[in-house]
Design a protein around this motif. Structure first.
Motif, short mmCIF file in Angstrom:
data_model
loop_
_atom_site.label_atom_id
_atom_site.label_comp_id
_atom_site.label_asym_id
_atom_site.label_seq_id
_atom_site.Cartn_x
_atom_site.Cartn_y
_atom_site.Cartn_z
N ARG A 1 27.55 8.60 48.14
CA ARG A 1 27.62 7.34 47.23
C ARG A 1 27.07 6.16 48.28
N ALA A 2 26.26 5.43 47.56
CA ALA A 2 25.68 4.03 48.19
C ALA A 2 26.38 2.87 47.75
N GLY A 3 26.55 1.98 48.61
CA GLY A 3 27.13 0.50 48.28
C GLY A 3 28.56 0.51 48.31
N HIS A 4 29.31 1.36 48.84
CA HIS A 4 30.84 1.36 48.72
C HIS A 4 31.25 1.08 49.78
N TYR A 5 32.22 0.36 49.88
CA TYR A 5 32.51 -0.29 51.63
C TYR A 5 33.53 0.69 52.09
N MET A 6 34.33 1.68 51.15
CA MET A 6 35.29 2.82 52.19
C MET A 6 34.27 3.89 52.55
N PRO A 7 34.28 3.89 53.97
CA PRO A 7 33.44 4.87 54.71
C PRO A 7 34.23 6.43 54.33
N PRO A 8 33.60 7.26 54.74
CA PRO A 8 33.96 8.67 54.54
C PRO A 8 35.06 8.83 55.76
N ALA A 9 35.10 8.24 56.62
CA ALA A 9 35.80 8.60 57.71
C ALA A 9 37.46 7.98 57.43
N LEU A 10 37.38 7.29 56.57
CA LEU A 10 38.91 7.17 56.01
C LEU A 10 39.54 8.14 55.20
N LEU A 11 38.73 8.89 54.73
CA LEU A 11 39.34 10.07 53.79
C LEU A 11 40.69 10.74 54.20
N ASP A 12 40.62 10.94 55.84
CA ASP A 12 41.88 11.75 56.03
C ASP A 12 42.99 10.91 56.25
N SER A 13 42.65 9.69 56.50
CA SER A 13 44.03 8.72 56.42
C SER A 13 44.48 8.66 54.91
N GLN A 14 43.65 8.40 53.98
CA GLN A 14 43.94 8.48 52.63
C GLN A 14 44.91 9.72 52.27
N LEU A 15 44.29 10.85 52.58
CA LEU A 15 44.99 11.98 52.37
C LEU A 15 46.49 12.35 53.09
N ALA A 16 46.41 11.78 54.30
CA ALA A 16 47.75 11.85 54.80
C ALA A 16 48.77 10.72 54.33
N THR A 17 48.10 9.84 53.79
CA THR A 17 49.11 8.69 53.03
C THR A 17 49.46 9.35 51.67
N LEU A 18 48.70 9.89 50.82
CA LEU A 18 49.04 10.73 49.63
C LEU A 18 50.33 11.36 49.70
N GLU A 19 51.23 10.70 48.66
CA GLU A 19 52.42 11.60 48.27
C GLU A 19 52.11 11.97 47.07
N VAL A 20 51.69 13.13 46.81
CA VAL A 20 51.21 13.99 45.49
C VAL A 20 52.20 13.76 44.32
N PRO A 21 52.12 13.06 43.32
CA PRO A 21 53.21 12.91 42.26
C PRO A 21 53.50 14.11 41.61
N SER A 22 54.59 14.23 41.11
CA SER A 22 55.16 15.58 40.68
C SER A 22 54.39 15.59 39.07
N ALA A 23 54.60 16.46 38.44
CA ALA A 23 54.00 16.78 37.11
C ALA A 23 54.62 15.85 36.09
N ASP A 24 55.88 15.39 36.27
CA ASP A 24 56.54 14.46 35.39
C ASP A 24 56.06 12.96 35.44
N GLU A 25 55.54 12.71 36.88
CA GLU A 25 55.04 11.38 37.23
C GLU A 25 53.71 11.00 36.85
N ALA A 26 52.74 12.12 37.06
CA ALA A 26 51.45 11.83 36.69
C ALA A 26 50.72 13.18 36.02
N ILE A 27 49.67 12.90 35.26
CA ILE A 27 49.01 14.16 34.57
C ILE A 27 47.93 14.34 35.68
N PRO A 28 47.82 15.46 36.29
CA PRO A 28 47.13 16.19 37.12
C PRO A 28 45.74 16.41 36.50
N LEU A 29 44.54 16.11 37.03
CA LEU A 29 43.17 16.23 36.59
C LEU A 29 42.30 16.65 37.50
N ASP A 30 41.73 18.18 37.66
CA ASP A 30 41.02 18.61 38.59
C ASP A 30 39.58 18.09 38.71
#
Length: 165
Positions: A115-144
């Protein structure tokens, strides 16, 4: 009931694309949570510096205020941790539904790199994944996210309207 929806997930999962398409499908306005970040947050992320909780709280409060003041509304917001989702729920002014966009790291990384023009660099993906607390099915609707956009939007609309897909 006034619909308040947060499309959540790490950067690169397609929150904006899904949000805009779902907005058109349901006739409900879409707001991009990225547009609600203070300039200091954008500068940090653009420099490859992950946000801290202290950086996120004011932003989450702005997102919650939009959920409260503009409902019905759909907002794209990473909402990575349970505490962040709780903060959004507390300030939303009514019931809040979460749609969690999820998929393989390789797919997300490829999207971020392409993607072009977005301020979020791909290098921050791992920090986002490390921060993510995957919600349970009763908290959020998962979409693949490996599904076609149209399929994702139909599944999201059906779930929000209480229909099975």
């Amino acid at each position: 009931m006034t619909l308040r929806v947060v499309i959540m997930g790490v950067s690169g999962t397609g929150k904006t694309s899904v949000g805009q398409a779902l907005s058109e499908r349901l006739g409900i306005p879409y707001l991009d949570g990225d547009d609600l970040h203070p300039a200091a947050n954008v500068d940090r992320m653009a420099a490859g510096i992950p946000l801290t909780d202290a950086d996120r709280w004011p932003w989450l409060d702005r997102v919650a205020a939009m959920l409260d003041g503009r409902a019905p509304v759909i907002i794209g917001c990473s909402a990575l941790r349970r505490a962040y989702r709780d903060r959004l729920r507390a300030g939303a002014g009514g019931p809040l539904r979460f749609l969690h966009l999820t998929g393989p790291r390789a797919v997300i990384a490829a999207r971020m790199a392409g993607r072009a023009g977005h301020y979020m660099p791909p290098a921050l993906l791992d920090s986002q994944l490390a921060t993510l607390e995957v919600p349970s099915a009763d908290e959020a609707i998962p979409l693949d996210i490996t599904q076609p956009l149209e399929t994702l939007v139909e599944a999201a609309a059906a779930a929000l309207q209480g229909k099975s897909t």
